[in-house]
Motif scaffolding. Structure first.
Motif, PDB file in Angstrom:
ATOM      1  N   PHE A   1       0.820  -1.215   0.000  1.00  0.00           N
ATOM      2  CA  PHE A   1       0.000   0.000   0.000  1.00  0.00           C
ATOM      3  C   PHE A   1       0.856   1.269   0.000  1.00  0.00           C
ATOM      4  CE2 PHE A   1      -3.306  -3.011   1.491  1.00  0.00           C
ATOM      5  CZ  PHE A   1      -4.166  -2.809   0.421  1.00  0.00           C
ATOM      6  N   ILE A   2       2.042   1.209   0.646  1.00  0.00           N
ATOM      7  CA  ILE A   2       2.944   2.367   0.606  1.00  0.00           C
ATOM      8  C   ILE A   2       3.365   2.648  -0.842  1.00  0.00           C
ATOM      9  CG2 ILE A   2       5.320   3.093   1.167  1.00  0.00           C
ATOM     10  CD1 ILE A   2       4.991   1.730   3.869  1.00  0.00           C
TER      11      ILE A   2
ATOM     12  N   ASN B   1       1.747   1.743  -3.595  1.00  0.00           N
ATOM     13  CA  ASN B   1       0.664   1.823  -4.580  1.00  0.00           C
ATOM     14  C   ASN B   1      -0.411   2.840  -4.183  1.00  0.00           C
ATOM     15  OD1 ASN B   1       1.081  -0.509  -6.715  1.00  0.00           O
ATOM     16  ND2 ASN B   1       1.746  -1.242  -4.709  1.00  0.00           N
ATOM     17  N   ARG B   2       0.025   3.987  -3.692  1.00  0.00           N
ATOM     18  CA  ARG B   2      -0.938   5.044  -3.349  1.00  0.00           C
ATOM     19  C   ARG B   2      -1.223   5.867  -4.590  1.00  0.00           C
ATOM     20  NH1 ARG B   2      -1.260   6.096   2.231  1.00  0.00           N
ATOM     21  NH2 ARG B   2      -2.160   8.100   1.763  1.00  0.00           N
ATOM     22  N   ASN B   3      -2.498   6.272  -4.744  1.00  0.00           N
ATOM     23  CA  ASN B   3      -2.717   7.213  -5.849  1.00  0.00           C
ATOM     24  C   ASN B   3      -3.677   8.303  -5.403  1.00  0.00           C
ATOM     25  OD1 ASN B   3      -4.908   5.548  -5.773  1.00  0.00           O
ATOM     26  ND2 ASN B   3      -4.462   4.529  -7.702  1.00  0.00           N
TER      27      ASN B   3
END
Ligand code: NAI
Length: 207
Positions: free
Chosen positions: A202-203, A205-207
């Motif tokens: 998640f770190i 793959n943040r958008n």
């Protein structure tokens, strides 16, 4: 009940307990499946479906009584009893578990600790003296042990499992080697890394 319920549903029950504890702290008396679902990142129908596995917990349109639901889930999980535990491998993870006093407050009493290291044998943690692992087999044959908490290095895991299996009712396994349950012994393999690796995804793959 019990054996027919899917493991996925059982694994969600501790999360329900955590959320219900928060509602109890805020002295909330009733909670709807929607309110529970929001806290859990789930859906109201999923919540109702889960609870239907165990019979009808709530009254349609009125939601669930928080205290009753909490007590019922604890009962389903078997958290209304005490469990005799031993710990094998008093290294980094083992000591962290022994020193976490909340386990004994909620009914998991560590009665004995075993290690192979002569420097640890005889040392006390929270009033329990570490025994030589040579005594493990004898101890579990003479004492009715519910849960063995296994924190030995990977290379020692299978041989320790051979001693424990079919003599203790459950193994909470922290070693990296996954163990299988037997007809008598249930196993829960724990991998702290799983949460860490998910976090890393998640770190990145943040958008
Ligand atoms: P550690 O080396 O600090 O502790 C292991 C302890 O087991 C030592 O005190 C050692 O003397 C003892 N030991 C070795 N052989 C034994 C035997 N046959 N019987 C009884 N005691 C024995 O290791 P640490 O860091 O506490 O890790 C323990 C285990 O947990 C390892 O298998 C490690 O790979 C695993 N681990 C698991 C994680 C998880 O998420 N489940 C995370 C990190 C480590």
């Amino acid at each position: 009940m019990g054996n027919d319920i899917s493991k996925v549903v059982i694994k969600r029950l501790p999360r329900y307990l955590r959320v219900l504890e928060l509602f109890m702290e805020r002295e909330v008396e009733r909670v709807s499946s929607k309110e529970l679902a929001i806290k859990l990142g789930s859906t109201a129908s999923q919540v109702r479906q889960d609870f239907n596995c165990f019979g009808d917990f709530g009254q349609h349109g009125y939601g669930y009584k928080v205290k009753d639901l909490y007590a019922k889930i604890k009962e389903i999980l078997g958290l209304n009893k005490k469990y005799s535990c031993i710990l094998v491998g008093a290294g980094n993870i083992g000591q962290a578990i022994i020193n976490y006093s909340k386990f004994s407050n909620i009914g998991f009493d560590i009665e004995a600790i075993f290690d192979i290291n002569p420097k640890l044998v005889g040392v006390s943690f929270r009033g329990i003296e570490v025994c030589d692992v040579e005594n493990l087999d004898d101890y579990i044959q003479k004492n009715d042990i519910d849960i063995a908490i296994l924190c030995v290095p990977e290379i020692q895991t299978l041989q320790t499992y051979e001693i424990l299996k079919n003599k203790v009712r459950g193994i909470w396994n922290f070693a990296t080697v996954d163990l299988n349950p037997t007809d008598y012994t249930s196993v829960e393999n724990v991998h702290l890394n799983d949460g860490l690796f998910t976090l890393v995804y998640f770190i990145n793959n943040r958008n």
